[in-house]
Enzyme design. Structure first.
Site, PDB file in Angstrom:
ATOM      1  CG  LEU A  99      -1.812  -1.240   1.380  1.00  0.00           C
ATOM      2  CD1 LEU A  99      -2.744  -1.062   2.560  1.00  0.00           C
ATOM      3  CD2 LEU A  99      -2.606  -1.547   0.129  1.00  0.00           C
ATOM      4  NE  ARG A 100       4.688   0.559  -3.785  1.00  0.00           N
ATOM      5  CZ  ARG A 100       5.692  -0.276  -4.036  1.00  0.00           C
ATOM      6  NH1 ARG A 100       6.526  -0.628  -3.073  1.00  0.00           N
ATOM      7  NH2 ARG A 100       5.874  -0.756  -5.234  1.00  0.00           N
ATOM      8  CG  HIS A 127       6.393   1.053  -9.086  1.00  0.00           C
ATOM      9  ND1 HIS A 127       7.278   1.271  -8.067  1.00  0.00           N
ATOM     10  CD2 HIS A 127       6.478  -0.266  -9.379  1.00  0.00           C
ATOM     11  CE1 HIS A 127       7.874   0.127  -7.762  1.00  0.00           C
ATOM     12  NE2 HIS A 127       7.402  -0.816  -8.528  1.00  0.00           N
ATOM     13  CG  ASP A 180       4.013  -9.642  -5.901  1.00  0.00           C
ATOM     14  OD1 ASP A 180       4.344  -8.952  -4.924  1.00  0.00           O
ATOM     15  OD2 ASP A 180       4.826 -10.074  -6.737  1.00  0.00           O
TER      16      ASP A 180
END
Lengths: 326, 347
Positions: free
Chosen positions: B71-72, B317, B313
């Site tokens: 989820l960054r 980005h 997965d």
């Protein structure tokens, strides 16, 4: 699904020179024929031709190079182009600027052609995909992938001495795995129909599934050299000795070095080639590198004619290379 | 189609995952009350709070749980945020998502767990379950406070895709986690073998001159994990198996009743290293796409039950992450947009 070959423009003309994989046999032959014409120019007292007058060629070298950079510089000068050498090894890319930003700056300086050397495999592909369409890109070596002008000058050297490729047995010795020269040579030799392409070296320096490139792996250098017409040494980089791929330069020479005794196993007129710089006493004995079968310095000389040919072809100032279907 | 906040929702003529017959689903106060054969057409009638959805063209699927996703947030919000990714997950059909601990800082403290849970709650997307970082900062030395993190809501611990070369630390982590019945979600990847690689070590990597990741980089690490699992009886889940040989090894481990399960990344069921032709960095994956033989073994492993689950997965980005020569691009593929149709192929 895979990405289209970035070397060709929408008309199917060769617009960049990145990778020999996308070129067919006729195209390679045409480049060699064009280079023959320029080889004559280089033998004259006045060596310049005005094919690229008014054009600006930028040498963008992200890795150190003397030979390749100089050869490109001379080729551009003999075509009457202006040449700009940009040393990027110590430049802004080390300050965190992205590769694309660096290129855009150089585009803004209105260069017409980029000659690029970069440490990452695929860098030239990436650059060719992202430069503005007016710019031509030549790959001066990308990572472990490709060094197409070196591949073509090697073919030029072989053709001058041997003529036909179909009966030739060519042996590549040493570090195939990390060598962009080996990949370009193999690609060109297979396309030009070389009779047999052999590779030999310790298993640590032979890449996975190398046979898929169209070569045969030989177990020992002695076996590989029997009946060889062309022997290509490859540079063994010092750092390989630090990473457990080869124990020492001495052992490498004892097991895979091209000694006079081993050379005697090949055909008596076998050519000795090496992309340079050579490590004497590591890949090759000094007496072999300097011997009468060696064409190592001829390779350097022909590199200029071949690069003149490639530069003028992709800039549309020699016969275009067009593929059937874009 | 959007379900309103009505107390009463009726979904008509919808197909179910395991039945092509039309069904009617009745939802009251947000809870599914009934799934039955198609009924006479309902009309809203006088009760204006009833919403009726005609769903002939739709398929009803249970909310899926994703075992591995990024989820960054915190720290990498230029790539994605808890809000953007949890909503994307929900839209893709995932109602519950386990998120990877490789954030900045990593999920190794109760504060980070709370931050993630609060933001997830505010976003009203999929339920987010943070996976605990196995070691502090994912640095591979000091154990995180696993029991505390478990109590704070982490269902499992993981070392993300970061190598853990210290076997003492790994052994100890597995023993410690076993004390609290906390499962570990581990990726099998040797810390040195193929460490500089960015593609499966095979014909494609050789042609493109890309540094390779040999199958042994996975199997050597897997053997180490399986032996430690045998020794510690720690509940072990192998995340994103990539090679035929790894499937064989897990099959053998299950036959001797080791407490091990595994999953496969969704993209690994479809792609091979052929996709890298032309340096297509959209297929740059940290767990590499291998050969057709490997891909077929992954499909077969899923069919015969050796592989227990598919995970997305999901790795979002920003655009700049892909604007570089292949080896310099950041690995990972976003998955949510096309996850459901690809998963349904394997139902």
């Amino acid at each position: 699904m895979s990405l289209a070959d970035p070397q060709f423009n929408l008309l199917g003309d060769l617009h960049h020179f990145i990778d020999l994989d996308g070129l067919d046999r006729d195209m390679l032959t045409q480049i060699l024929d064009t280079a023959e014409g320029f080889a004559g120019v280089n033998d004259r007292t006045i060596k310049n031709v005005p094919l690229l007058r008014g054009k600006t060629v930028a040498n963008l070298f992200f890795e150190n190079s003397t030979r390749t950079r100089t050869a490109f510089e001379l080729a551009a000068k003999r075509l009457s182009a202006d040449i700009l050498n940009v040393d990027l090894v110590t430049s802004s890319t080390n300050k965190g600027e992205s590769l694309l930003d660096t290129l855009q700056v150089l585009e803004a300086l209105q260069c017409d052609m980029f000659v690029v050397r970069h440490g990452d495999s695929g860098a030239a592909h990436f650059i060719a995909r992202h430069v503005s369409p007016s710019i031509n890109v030549i790959n001066g070596g990308d990572g472990q992938h490709s060094h197409p002008t070196q591949g073509m000058l090697d073919m030029f050297t072989i053709r001058r001495h041997k003529g036909d490729f179909s009966q030739l047995c060519v042996v590549l010795i040493g570090d195939i795995k990390h060598s962009r020269v080996a990949r370009s040579d193999i690609s060109a030799l297979v396309k030009l129909g070389a009779g047999e392409v052999r590779v030999v070296g310790p298993r640590t320096l032979i890449p996975a599934d190398v046979e898929s490139l169209g070569v045969t792996i030989y177990p020992t250098i002695e076996k590989a050299l029997v009946d060889a017409d062309v022997i290509m040494g490859l540079r063994l980089q010092k750092e390989r000795m630090l990473t457990a791929t080869v124990p020492s330069s001495g052992e490498f020479y004892r097991t895979y070095g091209l000694s006079p005794e081993r050379l005697a196993l090949a055909k008596p007129d076998a050519l000795i080639m090496h992309p340079g710089p050579t490590n004497r006493g590591v890949e090759i004995a000094g007496s072999v590198a300097d011997g009468k079968q060696s064409v190592i310095l001829e390779q350097v000389t022909y590199g200029i004619a071949v690069r003149m040919a490639v530069m003028s072809i992709i800039m549309g100032n020699a016969s275009n290379l067009r593929r059937e279907k874009a | 189609v959007k379900i309103n906040n009505s107390d009463h929702v009726i979904i008509q003529d919808v197909k179910l995952l395991d039945s092509d017959d039309a069904h009617t689903i009745t939802i009251r106060n947000g809870i599914i009350k009934d799934i039955g054969a198609a009924q006479e057409s309902h009309s809203a009638g006088n009760n204006s709070t009833t919403q009726i959805i005609h769903a002939e063209k739709f398929l009803a699927v249970p909310g899926l749980c994703d075992l591995y996703s990024r989820l960054r947030e915190p720290g990498l919000t230029r790539k994605g945020t808890i809000e953007s990714e949890s909503l994307a997950a929900l839209e893709a059909g995932f109602t519950r998502v386990l998120c990877s601990p490789d954030t900045l800082p990593s999920i190794d403290s109760i504060a980070t767990v709370q931050l993630i849970r609060q933001r997830a709650e505010a976003a009203q997307g999929a339920d987010i379950l943070p996976i605990a970082a196995l070691t502090s900062g994912l640095e591979g030395e000091q154990l995180s406070e696993l029991a505390t993190l478990q109590a704070a809501g982490c269902p499992a611990a993981s070392h993300a895709d970061i190598a853990l070369p210290n076997t003492n630390a790994l052994f100890s982590a597995m023993e410690y986690a076993a004390s609290f019945s906390m499962p570990l979600i581990m990726t099998a990847r040797d810390s040195q073998l193929g460490a500089d690689g960015c593609a499966h070590a095979g014909a494609m990597a050789t042609r493109l001159g890309l540094p390779g990741i040999p199958v042994a980089a996975e199997t050597v690490a897997l053997a180490r994990l399986l032996e430690l699992c045998r020794e510690t009886a720690c509940r072990l889940h192998i995340s994103r198996v990539s090679s035929a040989r790894a499937v064989e090894m897990i099959k053998a481990a299950k036959q001797v009743a080791l407490p091990v399960t595994c999953d496969v990344g969704l993209h690994h069921l479809y792609f091979t290293d052929d996709q890298l032709d032309g340096y297509d960095s959209s297929f740059h994956s940290r767990v590499p796409f291998r050969t057709k033989t490997d891909r077929d073994a992954l499909r077969e492993g899923l069919r015969d039950g050796t592989i227990d689950a598919i995970c997305s997965d999901h790795s979002p980005h920003e655009r700049d992450a892909a604007l570089a020569p292949f080896p310099a691009t950041e690995p990972g593929l976003a998955a949510y947009k096309w996850a459901m149709p690809l998963i349904l192929q394997y139902y």
